[in-house]
Design an enzyme around this catalytic site. Structure first.
Site, short mmCIF file in Angstrom:
data_model
loop_
_atom_site.label_atom_id
_atom_site.label_comp_id
_atom_site.label_asym_id
_atom_site.label_seq_id
_atom_site.Cartn_x
_atom_site.Cartn_y
_atom_site.Cartn_z
N ASP A 81 0.86 -1.18 0.00
CA ASP A 81 0.00 0.00 0.00
C ASP A 81 0.90 1.23 0.00
O ASP A 81 1.77 1.37 0.86
CB ASP A 81 -0.90 0.02 1.24
CG ASP A 81 -1.97 -1.06 1.20
OD1 ASP A 81 -2.30 -1.53 0.10
OD2 ASP A 81 -2.47 -1.43 2.28
N ASP A 106 -13.72 -4.48 -2.68
CA ASP A 106 -13.61 -4.31 -1.23
C ASP A 106 -14.94 -4.70 -0.60
O ASP A 106 -15.94 -3.99 -0.74
CB ASP A 106 -13.26 -2.87 -0.89
CG ASP A 106 -11.87 -2.48 -1.36
OD1 ASP A 106 -11.03 -3.39 -1.49
OD2 ASP A 106 -11.63 -1.29 -1.60
#
Length: 257
Positions: free
Chosen positions: A11, A130
């Protein structure tokens, strides 16, 4: 039989690698290039880079590090974050990325998937989903890189996965938000539910905390790869050891000697 893929996830925020818990409270991990080189040398099968601030902040991810990564590593890598158009994707692929991944932008405009597939082919197009368990059911969430900008959609993950496949995407990364960063294991039931409803590869994301979690996700689901971050960043699991244990459990994997 195709080998199962081990995929470290990096990330990225403000050009450094970070990691949060359940997509929140991010801490700095380190340098993008150094970590990419580390995981490539350790035997990772692919890398995924998510610019987690790009979509929530309505900006394109920084591409200055992509070309350098392409020069340093010899495994495929996928880049995600803020990709809203064919032009955005082309810029990233031209810098050396093998795949691009879209998520929030595809939810906002699903035709983006078709356009990317038409231009670059299914093999280059990944869609991230997600998924969060809320009030007794799973829902797809959007703009998850920022706590105050996350949106719960009305879509259920299975229906959205089917649409993603019908539009030509070559792969799905299913991010189980309730498991993210807590190291309690992958959500096997939810992964099975989504994977069994599509025929394209599905990558598990969210929950890895020990080697047994990887063994379980490959033994008890039909997913094609397992993505993880914290266990690699914090040196809880070494990729060579993980692959040896998968091999011992008759899970096909690429062993680097």
């Amino acid at each position: 039989m195709l080998t199962k893929r081990i995929i470290p996830c990096l990330d990225v925020k403000d050009d450094v690698v970070v990691k949060g818990v359940k997509f929140r409270n991010h801490r700095i991990i380190g340098d993008i290039i150094e970590l990419a080189q580390k995981y490539s040398d350790a035997g990772a099968d692919e890398l995924v880079f998510y610019d987690i601030g790009a979509s929530p902040d309505n900006k394109l991810l920084s591409i200055k590090w992509i070309q350098e990564i392409a020069k340093k590593i010899n495994i495929p890598f996928c880049v995600a974050g803020g990709i809203k158009s064919v032009e955005n994707a082309r810029a990233i692929l031209n810098e050396g990325a093998d795949k691009i991944s879209v998520n929030s932008a595809a939810l906002a405009r699903p035709d983006l998937i078709d356009e990317l597939v038409y231009e670059f082919g299914s093999q280059c197009v990944v869609v991230g989903i997600d998924s969060k368990f809320i009030d007794g059911e799973f829902k797809v969430c959007q703009y998850t890189g920022s706590a105050d900008k996350t949106v719960q959609t009305l879509l259920d993950p299975v229906s959205w996965a089917k649409e993603v496949e019908s539009r030509g995407a070559g792969e799905i990364v299913l991010n189980c938000m309730n498991q993210d960063g807590v190291k309690g294991g992958y959500d096997l039931e939810h992964l099975r539910e989504v994977q069994s409803n599509v025929s394209i590869p599905v990558i598990a994301s969210g929950g890895a905390g020990e080697i047994q979690h990887f063994i379980d996700v490959f033994k008890y689901t039909e997913i094609d790869g397992a993505l993880a971050a914290s266990v690699f960043h914090d040196d809880i699991i070494a990729i060579p050891e993980l692959k040896q244990e998968l091999f011992k459990n008759n899970i096909p994997t690429r062993i680097v000697k």
